[in-house]
Scaffold this active site. Structure first.
Site, PDB file in Angstrom:
ATOM      1  N   SER A 265       0.830  -1.197   0.000  1.00 29.15           N
ATOM      2  CA  SER A 265       0.000   0.000   0.000  1.00 29.15           C
ATOM      3  C   SER A 265       0.875   1.261   0.000  1.00 29.15           C
ATOM      4  O   SER A 265       1.676   1.445  -0.914  1.00 29.15           O
ATOM      5  CB  SER A 265      -0.973  -0.048   1.181  1.00 29.15           C
ATOM      6  OG  SER A 265      -2.010   0.886   1.037  1.00 29.15           O
TER       7      SER A 265
ATOM      8  N   ASP B 189      -9.998  -4.232  -4.897  1.00 26.95           N
ATOM      9  CA  ASP B 189      -9.277  -3.150  -4.233  1.00 26.95           C
ATOM     10  C   ASP B 189      -9.462  -1.859  -5.021  1.00 26.95           C
ATOM     11  O   ASP B 189      -9.194  -1.821  -6.225  1.00 26.95           O
ATOM     12  CB  ASP B 189      -7.794  -3.522  -4.172  1.00 26.95           C
ATOM     13  CG  ASP B 189      -6.944  -2.501  -3.441  1.00 26.95           C
ATOM     14  OD1 ASP B 189      -7.474  -1.465  -3.000  1.00 26.95           O
ATOM     15  OD2 ASP B 189      -5.725  -2.760  -3.314  1.00 26.95           O
TER      16      ASP B 189
ATOM     17  N   HIS C  31      -8.126  -5.134  -0.593  1.00 21.01           N
ATOM     18  CA  HIS C  31      -6.934  -4.394  -0.192  1.00 21.01           C
ATOM     19  C   HIS C  31      -6.451  -4.882   1.168  1.00 21.01           C
ATOM     20  O   HIS C  31      -7.232  -5.083   2.090  1.00 21.01           O
ATOM     21  CB  HIS C  31      -7.243  -2.898  -0.114  1.00 21.01           C
ATOM     22  CG  HIS C  31      -6.028  -2.061   0.142  1.00 21.01           C
ATOM     23  ND1 HIS C  31      -5.092  -1.804  -0.829  1.00 21.01           N
ATOM     24  CD2 HIS C  31      -5.585  -1.443   1.271  1.00 21.01           C
ATOM     25  CE1 HIS C  31      -4.126  -1.055  -0.318  1.00 21.01           C
ATOM     26  NE2 HIS C  31      -4.406  -0.820   0.955  1.00 21.01           N
TER      27      HIS C  31
END
Length: 311
Positions: free
Chosen positions: A158, A252, A282
């Site tokens: 991320s 995601d 995610h």
């Protein structure tokens, strides 16, 4: 691009996640960070075994940085993967990603140096970038301190995937250090509000207000957001960065940005292995209860081993 519906284990994880909403205030953020630390203690019980772990501070551009080194169970020196945790540049710490770092150590048979960089909004861009690049430089300059062979890779999930990619770009543009590989796990790169993945999957782990809040905390303004060291998809030339593995998840909101960055790397002549886990959400790789998390970690670990141990 994605499955018809979420994997059952991802659905279960999502239900747990939806009990807690992200705070969009500094006071709420402080409480959420405290909660995250307590939750990490529970999640990290009975962690995967590694050879050893070493916690230490290293010099950063504005004070010391906390790190945790994970060593494989074999003896000797190892290639080093410098790892940056996710959390929107606002959340996350060494404990939240302890299990993932252990799993990457086991799968890659390399050492992992996890770095706690400065967080926004207290420390907006470019603080995290400066810390990330300084950590990579330190790892390259101090191999004996981390049992390193000198071979380096970067990795992150991320927001940490963004920092790993930016570190690779900075190293390429600033004559080092040499980075052999980059592993970007559902990276926060190239995220645009009109992307189908955001329009279709906002609210699954992250919604548009969460993304905007992270953006406001970290970038501060659109001028910073257009900086290639803030978002490497803005770079005009990626032809000298390290080869990459890029992981995305079908459900995601960040999926399309990660895919776009993979395409940009390929267009600039960089070798990329792109894997989209079509029925995942995610953050799935930090969830020990999702089988596909172990599958993805094994894939990333194998790619890192191929890049680092074969030289």
């Amino acid at each position: 691009m994605e499955a018809d519906e979420l994997h059952p284990q991802a659905k279960t994880a999502l239900k747990r996640h939806q009990r807690f909403s992200l705070p969009h205030s500094e006071r709420g953020l402080h409480l959420f960070r405290l909660f995250s630390r307590a939750a990490s203690w529970i999640v990290n019980r009975n962690p995967p075994a590694v050879g050893a772990t070493v916690e230490r501070t290293i010099p950063g551009p504005d004070g010391s940085l906390s790190t945790k080194l994970y060593l494989p169970q074999e003896s000797g020196s190892f290639p080093t993967i410098v790892f940056f945790h996710g959390g929107g540049f606002v959340l996350g710490n060494l404990k939240t990603h302890d299990v993932l770092c252990r799993q990457l150590t086991r799968q890659s048979r390399c050492a992992v140096l996890s770095v706690a960089y400065r967080l926004a909004p207290e420390h907006p861009f470019p603080a995290a970038v400066e810390d990330a690049y300084a950590a990579v430089q330190w790892a390259a300059a101090n191999p004996s301190a981390i049992n390193s062979t000198g071979q380096l890779a970067v990795a992150g999930d991320s927001a940490g995937g963004n920092l790993a990619a930016v570190s690779s770009l900075m190293a390429a543009e600033r004559n080092g250090p040499d980075i052999a590989y980059q592993a970007l796990l559902y990276p926060a790169i190239g995220v645009k509000a009109d992307q189908p993945s955001i329009e279709k999957h906002s609210g699954l782990v992250l919604d548009e207000s969460d993304l905007q809040w992270f953006r406001d905390c970290y970038y501060g303004n659109e001028i910073h957001e257009r900086n290639p060291y803030a978002d490497p998809i803005n770079a005009g030339d990626l032809s000298t960065v390290a080869p990459a593995t890029i992981i995305t998840a079908g459900f995601d909101p960040l999926r399309d940005g990660g895919k776009a960055y993979a395409s940009q790397l390929v267009n600039d002549g960089i070798s990329v292995r792109y894997l989209n886990y079509e029925d995942m959400i995610h953050g799935f790789m930090t969830n020990r209860n999702i089988d596909r998390a172990h599958e993805a970690t094994a894939a990333v670990g194998d790619d890192l081993a191929d890049a680092l141990l074969s030289h």
